[in-house]
Enzyme design. Structure first.
Site, PDB file in Angstrom:
ATOM      1  N   ASP A  14      -8.796 -61.972  -2.494  1.00 50.52           N
ATOM      2  CA  ASP A  14      -7.394 -62.764  -2.693  1.00 50.52           C
ATOM      3  C   ASP A  14      -7.553 -64.027  -3.086  1.00 50.52           C
ATOM      4  OD1 ASP A  14      -4.781 -62.894  -2.742  1.00 50.52           O
ATOM      5  OD2 ASP A  14      -4.361 -62.789  -0.694  1.00 50.52           O
ATOM      6  N   HIS A  31      -8.980 -65.002 -12.221  1.00 52.94           N
ATOM      7  CA  HIS A  31      -9.260 -63.555 -12.195  1.00 52.94           C
ATOM      8  C   HIS A  31     -10.450 -63.643 -12.844  1.00 52.94           C
ATOM      9  CE1 HIS A  31      -5.559 -62.448 -10.705  1.00 52.94           C
ATOM     10  NE2 HIS A  31      -4.912 -62.762 -11.635  1.00 52.94           N
ATOM     11  N   SER A  59      -3.748 -53.480  -7.475  1.00 56.29           N
ATOM     12  CA  SER A  59      -2.822 -52.597  -6.373  1.00 56.29           C
ATOM     13  C   SER A  59      -1.717 -52.009  -7.416  1.00 56.29           C
ATOM     14  CB  SER A  59      -2.310 -53.379  -5.290  1.00 56.29           C
ATOM     15  OG  SER A  59      -1.200 -54.469  -5.738  1.00 56.29           O
ATOM     16  N   LEU A 125     -26.618 -48.376  -4.285  1.00 53.99           N
ATOM     17  CA  LEU A 125     -25.198 -48.907  -3.638  1.00 53.99           C
ATOM     18  C   LEU A 125     -24.102 -47.993  -4.351  1.00 53.99           C
ATOM     19  CD1 LEU A 125     -23.469 -51.140  -1.925  1.00 53.99           C
ATOM     20  CD2 LEU A 125     -23.266 -52.340  -4.204  1.00 53.99           C
ATOM     21  N   ARG A 182     -11.099 -60.047   4.181  1.00 57.01           N
ATOM     22  CA  ARG A 182     -10.240 -60.580   3.294  1.00 57.01           C
ATOM     23  C   ARG A 182     -10.353 -62.012   3.123  1.00 57.01           C
ATOM     24  NH1 ARG A 182      -4.017 -58.942   2.479  1.00 57.01           N
ATOM     25  NH2 ARG A 182      -3.561 -60.221   0.840  1.00 57.01           N
TER      26      ARG A 182
HETATM   27  C1  FPP Z   1      -5.730 -61.399  -5.851  1.00 57.78           C
HETATM   28  O1  FPP Z   1      -5.595 -62.786  -6.314  1.00 57.78           O
HETATM   29  C2  FPP Z   1      -6.571 -60.802  -6.631  1.00 57.78           C
HETATM   30  C3  FPP Z   1      -6.201 -60.026  -7.882  1.00 57.78           C
HETATM   31  C4  FPP Z   1      -4.873 -59.362  -7.858  1.00 57.78           C
HETATM   32  C5  FPP Z   1      -7.184 -59.096  -8.555  1.00 57.78           C
HETATM   33  C6  FPP Z   1      -8.605 -59.056  -8.141  1.00 57.78           C
HETATM   34  C7  FPP Z   1      -9.330 -59.084  -9.402  1.00 57.78           C
HETATM   35  C8  FPP Z   1     -10.495 -59.441  -9.600  1.00 57.78           C
HETATM   36  C9  FPP Z   1     -11.359 -60.212  -8.696  1.00 57.78           C
HETATM   37  C10 FPP Z   1     -10.921 -59.534 -10.895  1.00 57.78           C
HETATM   38  C11 FPP Z   1     -12.500 -59.055 -11.195  1.00 57.78           C
HETATM   39  C12 FPP Z   1     -12.492 -57.556 -10.544  1.00 57.78           C
HETATM   40  C13 FPP Z   1     -13.366 -56.667 -10.697  1.00 57.78           C
HETATM   41  C14 FPP Z   1     -13.714 -55.476  -9.852  1.00 57.78           C
HETATM   42  C15 FPP Z   1     -14.298 -57.033 -12.176  1.00 57.78           C
HETATM   43  P1  FPP Z   1      -3.981 -63.219  -6.652  1.00 57.78           P
HETATM   44  O2  FPP Z   1      -3.809 -63.352  -7.957  1.00 57.78           O
HETATM   45  O3  FPP Z   1      -2.995 -62.558  -5.729  1.00 57.78           O
HETATM   46  O4  FPP Z   1      -3.979 -64.755  -5.753  1.00 57.78           O
HETATM   47  P2  FPP Z   1      -2.992 -65.562  -5.303  1.00 57.78           P
HETATM   48  O5  FPP Z   1      -2.648 -64.840  -3.968  1.00 57.78           O
HETATM   49  O6  FPP Z   1      -3.739 -66.936  -5.145  1.00 57.78           O
HETATM   50  O7  FPP Z   1      -2.079 -65.883  -6.231  1.00 57.78           O
END
Ligand code: FPP
Length: 237
Positions: A14, A31, A59, A125, A182
């Protein structure tokens, strides 16, 4: 104290959006940077001797984000599947992708099947990527599957207990997560592995996901090793 290395570490990644905003960058830049943290975490998990690493990548609720952001996230996942393939094979990482994959577009489905097929058999892994995943949906799906089997006379409903129920979940026969991490300082489960996290130790760090390094993973593991896990029993003396 728990002492050993957690067999299964699960991570709610997150803070990508906030990381980007603080730098005046678009959300998708967060991202993309988050992909580096995935690389770091996989390497750290291999080095620490973790057996299973589960990452919450997208999600069911994330489908409600703006189309452009969904597209950017899917592109990051496609890029990861392509650019990390050789490194993952070399490191002995087996990738599994769990979630409602039928909701992905054809290109992403192909990327997912490609990475799963080419890493099959890796023995260092097991990396579970949860994509289009929601725990309530997973539990409802498991209940549906068991109900179908009971309707068809394959199982006796009276025999359904926690041990049989868990086999119907996406994670099937895997051990439950011992440690849940988290990032970005939020104290929420966000519909993540609600069944499997029953006895997980939680570790919340203020670090935004794109800044998460293998040292942060090691710090979480060290913290876990100081915990006393009782599983509802009294402490051992
Ligand atoms: C939450 O941050 C993160 C996500 C919704 C996406 C997680 C995805 C990645 C880390 C991309 C790479 C993953 C892989 C497996 C290659 P947010 O956008 O909700 O952040 P915020 O709460 O600060 O807005």
């Amino acid at each position: 104290m728990s002492g050993g290395v957690p067999r299964h570490v699960a991570v709610i990644m997150d803070g990508n959006g906030r990381w980007a905003r603080e730098r005046g960058l678009p959300r998708h830049a967060g991202h993309l940077e988050g992909m580096k943290a995935v690389r770091e975490t996989v390497a750290g998990a291999c080095a620490a001797g973790v057996e299973v690493l589960t990452l919450f990548a997208f999600s069911t609720e994330n489908w409600k984000r703006p189309k452009t952001e969904i597209q950017a996230l899917m592109e990051v996942l496609d890029t990861f599947a392509e650019s990390e393939r050789h490194a993952l094979i070399r490191e002995g990482v087996e990738v599994r992708v769990l979630g409602e994959l039928e909701r992905l577009n054809e290109r992403s489905r192909a990327a997912v099947s490609g990475i799963v097929a080419s890493t099959r058999g890796g023995e260092t892994l097991l990396l579970n990527l949860l994509i289009s995943y929601g725990a309530r949906e997973e539990i409802a799906r498991a209940a549906r599957n068991l109900a179908r089997q009971a309707r068809d006379g394959l199982i006796d409903p009276e025999t359904i207990d926690p041990a049989t129920f868990r086999t119907a979940l996406y994670t099937g026969g895997l051990p439950d997560p011992d440690l849940l991490i988290r990032t970005s300082g939020e104290y929420r489960i966000s519909n993540f592995m609600l069944w499997q996290l029953a006895y997980a130790e939680m570790y919340i760090t203020p670090v935004y996901w794109p800044d998460f390094t293998r040292e942060d993973l090691f710090a979480a593991i060290l913290d876990y090793q100081r915990r006393e896990r009782r599983f509802g029993r009294v402490a051992a003396h």
